[in-house]
Design a protein around this motif. Structure first.
Motif, PDB file in Angstrom:
ATOM      1  N   SER A   1       0.811  -1.220   0.000  1.00 21.18           N
ATOM      2  CA  SER A   1       0.000   0.000   0.000  1.00 21.18           C
ATOM      3  C   SER A   1       0.842   1.266   0.000  1.00 21.18           C
ATOM      4  CB  SER A   1      -0.950   0.006   1.207  1.00 21.18           C
ATOM      5  OG  SER A   1      -0.210   0.008   2.406  1.00 21.18           O
ATOM      6  N   ASP A   2       2.159   1.140   0.131  1.00 20.04           N
ATOM      7  CA  ASP A   2       3.020   2.326   0.095  1.00 20.04           C
ATOM      8  C   ASP A   2       3.314   2.686  -1.355  1.00 20.04           C
ATOM      9  OD1 ASP A   2       4.777   4.385   0.419  1.00 20.04           O
ATOM     10  OD2 ASP A   2       6.382   3.175   1.287  1.00 20.04           O
ATOM     11  N   VAL A   3       2.487   3.574  -1.882  1.00 28.23           N
ATOM     12  CA  VAL A   3       2.670   4.013  -3.269  1.00 28.23           C
ATOM     13  C   VAL A   3       3.161   5.465  -3.289  1.00 28.23           C
ATOM     14  CG1 VAL A   3       1.089   2.351  -4.309  1.00 28.23           C
ATOM     15  CG2 VAL A   3       0.211   4.549  -3.497  1.00 28.23           C
ATOM     16  N   SER A   4       3.929   5.840  -2.257  1.00 31.39           N
ATOM     17  CA  SER A   4       4.448   7.206  -2.177  1.00 31.39           C
ATOM     18  C   SER A   4       5.586   7.434  -3.178  1.00 31.39           C
ATOM     19  CB  SER A   4       4.920   7.512  -0.754  1.00 31.39           C
ATOM     20  OG  SER A   4       5.923   6.601  -0.362  1.00 31.39           O
ATOM     21  N   ASN A   5       6.211   6.367  -3.649  1.00 31.50           N
ATOM     22  CA  ASN A   5       7.283   6.476  -4.629  1.00 31.50           C
ATOM     23  C   ASN A   5       6.708   6.977  -5.963  1.00 31.50           C
ATOM     24  OD1 ASN A   5       8.839   5.345  -6.984  1.00 31.50           O
ATOM     25  ND2 ASN A   5      10.264   4.838  -5.336  1.00 31.50           N
ATOM     26  N   LYS A   6       7.251   8.072  -6.454  1.00 28.58           N
ATOM     27  CA  LYS A   6       6.743   8.711  -7.678  1.00 28.58           C
ATOM     28  C   LYS A   6       6.813   7.775  -8.892  1.00 28.58           C
ATOM     29  CE  LYS A   6       7.021  13.228  -9.822  1.00 28.58           C
ATOM     30  NZ  LYS A   6       7.734  14.511  -9.845  1.00 28.58           N
ATOM     31  N   THR A   7       7.855   6.982  -8.983  1.00 24.58           N
ATOM     32  CA  THR A   7       8.010   6.048 -10.102  1.00 24.58           C
ATOM     33  C   THR A   7       6.890   5.011 -10.102  1.00 24.58           C
ATOM     34  OG1 THR A   7      10.398   6.358 -10.035  1.00 24.58           O
ATOM     35  CG2 THR A   7       9.598   4.418 -11.205  1.00 24.58           C
ATOM     36  N   ILE A   8       6.561   4.487  -8.927  1.00 21.92           N
ATOM     37  CA  ILE A   8       5.483   3.494  -8.827  1.00 21.92           C
ATOM     38  C   ILE A   8       4.141   4.141  -9.154  1.00 21.92           C
ATOM     39  CG2 ILE A   8       4.203   1.991  -7.219  1.00 21.92           C
ATOM     40  CD1 ILE A   8       6.956   0.914  -8.252  1.00 21.92           C
ATOM     41  N   ARG A   9       3.897   5.351  -8.633  1.00 20.14           N
ATOM     42  CA  ARG A   9       2.638   6.045  -8.948  1.00 20.14           C
ATOM     43  C   ARG A   9       2.493   6.262 -10.450  1.00 20.14           C
ATOM     44  NH1 ARG A   9       3.932   9.471  -4.906  1.00 20.14           N
ATOM     45  NH2 ARG A   9       4.101  11.228  -6.336  1.00 20.14           N
ATOM     46  N   LYS A  10       3.584   6.611 -11.114  1.00 17.90           N
ATOM     47  CA  LYS A  10       3.542   6.805 -12.574  1.00 17.90           C
ATOM     48  C   LYS A  10       3.218   5.498 -13.289  1.00 17.90           C
ATOM     49  CE  LYS A  10       6.452  10.858 -13.267  1.00 17.90           C
ATOM     50  NZ  LYS A  10       7.654  11.392 -13.914  1.00 17.90           N
ATOM     51  N   LYS A  11       3.809   4.390 -12.832  1.00 17.69           N
ATOM     52  CA  LYS A  11       3.520   3.084 -13.437  1.00 17.69           C
ATOM     53  C   LYS A  11       2.051   2.714 -13.235  1.00 17.69           C
ATOM     54  CE  LYS A  11       8.099   0.994 -13.192  1.00 17.69           C
ATOM     55  NZ  LYS A  11       8.883  -0.145 -12.718  1.00 17.69           N
ATOM     56  N   ILE A  12       1.542   2.940 -12.025  1.00 19.38           N
ATOM     57  CA  ILE A  12       0.139   2.636 -11.738  1.00 19.38           C
ATOM     58  C   ILE A  12      -0.770   3.491 -12.620  1.00 19.38           C
ATOM     59  CG2 ILE A  12      -1.685   2.835  -9.999  1.00 19.38           C
ATOM     60  CD1 ILE A  12       0.450   2.006  -7.906  1.00 19.38           C
ATOM     61  N   LYS A  13      -0.472   4.776 -12.709  1.00 15.72           N
ATOM     62  CA  LYS A  13      -1.321   5.676 -13.504  1.00 15.72           C
ATOM     63  C   LYS A  13      -1.310   5.280 -14.978  1.00 15.72           C
ATOM     64  CE  LYS A  13      -2.394  10.462 -14.550  1.00 15.72           C
ATOM     65  NZ  LYS A  13      -2.053  11.882 -14.313  1.00 15.72           N
ATOM     66  N   LYS A  14      -0.136   4.970 -15.510  1.00 13.61           N
ATOM     67  CA  LYS A  14      -0.035   4.568 -16.912  1.00 13.61           C
ATOM     68  C   LYS A  14      -0.858   3.302 -17.164  1.00 13.61           C
ATOM     69  CE  LYS A  14       3.219   3.229 -20.507  1.00 13.61           C
ATOM     70  NZ  LYS A  14       4.582   2.825 -20.819  1.00 13.61           N
ATOM     71  N   LEU A  15      -0.725   2.325 -16.277  1.00 15.15           N
ATOM     72  CA  LEU A  15      -1.484   1.081 -16.412  1.00 15.15           C
ATOM     73  C   LEU A  15      -2.980   1.356 -16.270  1.00 15.15           C
ATOM     74  CD1 LEU A  15      -1.716  -1.968 -16.707  1.00 15.15           C
ATOM     75  CD2 LEU A  15      -1.089  -2.185 -14.281  1.00 15.15           C
ATOM     76  N   TYR A  16      -3.350   2.179 -15.316  1.00 13.82           N
ATOM     77  CA  TYR A  16      -4.754   2.544 -15.089  1.00 13.82           C
ATOM     78  C   TYR A  16      -5.364   3.156 -16.352  1.00 13.82           C
ATOM     79  CZ  TYR A  16      -8.708   4.981 -12.855  1.00 13.82           C
ATOM     80  OH  TYR A  16      -9.945   5.455 -12.504  1.00 13.82           O
ATOM     81  N   LEU A  17      -4.649   4.082 -16.958  1.00 16.04           N
ATOM     82  CA  LEU A  17      -5.168   4.783 -18.141  1.00 16.04           C
ATOM     83  C   LEU A  17      -5.248   3.888 -19.371  1.00 16.04           C
ATOM     84  CD1 LEU A  17      -3.393   8.236 -17.712  1.00 16.04           C
ATOM     85  CD2 LEU A  17      -5.789   7.669 -17.208  1.00 16.04           C
ATOM     86  N   THR A  18      -4.415   2.863 -19.430  1.00 15.76           N
ATOM     87  CA  THR A  18      -4.443   1.969 -20.599  1.00 15.76           C
ATOM     88  C   THR A  18      -5.319   0.740 -20.394  1.00 15.76           C
ATOM     89  OG1 THR A  18      -2.405   0.870 -19.873  1.00 15.76           O
ATOM     90  CG2 THR A  18      -2.169   2.707 -21.436  1.00 15.76           C
ATOM     91  N   ALA A  19      -5.539   0.334 -19.139  1.00 21.20           N
ATOM     92  CA  ALA A  19      -6.277  -0.908 -18.869  1.00 21.20           C
ATOM     93  C   ALA A  19      -7.790  -0.719 -18.822  1.00 21.20           C
ATOM     94  CB  ALA A  19      -5.799  -1.529 -17.559  1.00 21.20           C
ATOM     95  N   PHE A  20      -8.246   0.506 -18.569  1.00 21.44           N
ATOM     96  CA  PHE A  20      -9.680   0.740 -18.403  1.00 21.44           C
ATOM     97  C   PHE A  20     -10.161   1.817 -19.361  1.00 21.44           C
ATOM     98  CE2 PHE A  20      -7.908  -0.651 -14.360  1.00 21.44           C
ATOM     99  CZ  PHE A  20      -8.689  -1.769 -14.113  1.00 21.44           C
ATOM    100  N   PRO A  21     -11.326   1.596 -19.995  1.00 24.05           N
ATOM    101  CA  PRO A  21     -11.881   2.634 -20.871  1.00 24.05           C
ATOM    102  C   PRO A  21     -12.236   3.891 -20.077  1.00 24.05           C
ATOM    103  CG  PRO A  21     -13.230   0.614 -20.917  1.00 24.05           C
ATOM    104  CD  PRO A  21     -12.152   0.412 -19.914  1.00 24.05           C
ATOM    105  N   ALA A  22     -12.191   5.036 -20.722  1.00 25.81           N
ATOM    106  CA  ALA A  22     -12.427   6.321 -20.058  1.00 25.81           C
ATOM    107  C   ALA A  22     -13.732   6.334 -19.263  1.00 25.81           C
ATOM    108  CB  ALA A  22     -12.412   7.453 -21.082  1.00 25.81           C
ATOM    109  N   GLU A  23     -14.792   5.758 -19.813  1.00 25.29           N
ATOM    110  CA  GLU A  23     -16.093   5.803 -19.127  1.00 25.29           C
ATOM    111  C   GLU A  23     -16.127   4.932 -17.870  1.00 25.29           C
ATOM    112  OE1 GLU A  23     -16.480   2.664 -22.384  1.00 25.29           O
ATOM    113  OE2 GLU A  23     -15.640   4.688 -22.262  1.00 25.29           O
TER     114      GLU A  23
END
Length: 183
Positions: free
Chosen positions: A7-29
C-alpha cells in the motif's frame, strides 16, 4: 512466483507506473479521475495496492472497504505480464488480505453486441475460476451498468450506498450516480 501487495505508493516512479497502467487498462467511461482515487487512498478511504512478484511491479488493485465489505474497484496486470497467472495470484492475495470481508466487484455485462464480447466472457470465467459467483444485482456507476460478482455473500443496495458514501463523501455522493439495482 510470490505476489505481495504494497500500500506504500508514495514512490513517484510506482505512482507513474500505476497511472499509466490505469489509463491503458480501463476505458475512459469506467475510470474515476486518477487524482480522486489517489486522494481517497491517501486519506484512508480507499486502498491503492501495488502488486509485485519479488521486486518486479506487475500490476495493482484498488479497494474500497466499509465494515465487512471490500469492493474490488480496479484490478490490472501489466500488459507484458498478462497470461502468466499473475491475475489469479493477485486475486489470491486480495482474498487472503480481506478474508474477513465479503469481496465484490463490478464487471462488464455480457452483452453479445459488445465489440469485446469474448473478452467479457473471458473476464467472467477468470473470476468464476477464482471463486467469485454472480450476484443477483447490477451496479450503475455514472453512465455504465455492470454485472456484480462476489465471494462471501451478496451486497444490498443500502450496504453499497453506505460504502460509496463513506468512500466518496456526502457532497460528491449527491452529484455522482452510483447505485445497486436489484435483479
Amino acid at each position: 512466483m510470490e505476489i505481495t501487495l504494497n500500500s506504500d505508493v508514495s514512490n513517484k516512479t510506482i505512482r507513474k507506473k500505476i497511472k499509466k497502467l490505469y489509463l491503458t487498462a480501463f476505458p475512459a467511461e469506467e475510470r474515476a479521475p486518477f487524482f480522486l482515487i489517489m486522494s481517497k487512498a491517501r486519506n484512508g478511504n480507499g486502498e491503492m495496492l501495488a502488486a509485485y512478484d519479488g521486486e518486479k511491479f506487475i500490476g495493482f488493485v484498488y479497494m474500497v472497504c466499509y465494515k465487512d465489505l471490500a469492493y474490488l474497484f480496479y484490478l490490472a496486470v501489466e500488459g507484458g505480464e498478462r497470461g502468466k497467472g499473475y491475475g489469479g495470484k493477485i486475486l489470491s492475495a486480495v482474498k487472503e488480505k480481506y478474508s474477513e470481508k465479503r469481496i465484490f466487484l463490478a464487471r462488464e455485462q455480457l452483452d453479445k453486441n459488445a465489440e469485446n464480447y469474448s473478452q467479457r466472457v473471458s473476464r467472467r470465467n477468470f473470476y468464476l475460476h477464482n471463486g467469485f459467483t454472480d450476484l443477483p444485482c447490477l451496479i450503475k456507476e455514472a453512465s455504465v451498468v455492470y454485472d456484480v460478482m462476489g465471494i462471501g455473500g451478496s451486497v444490498s443496495a443500502e450496504e453499497y450506498d453506505a460504502l460509496i458514501t463513506a468512500w466518496i463523501g456526502k457532497f460528491l455522493r449527491k452529484i455522482v450516480d452510483m447505485r445497486i439495482i436489484e435483479k
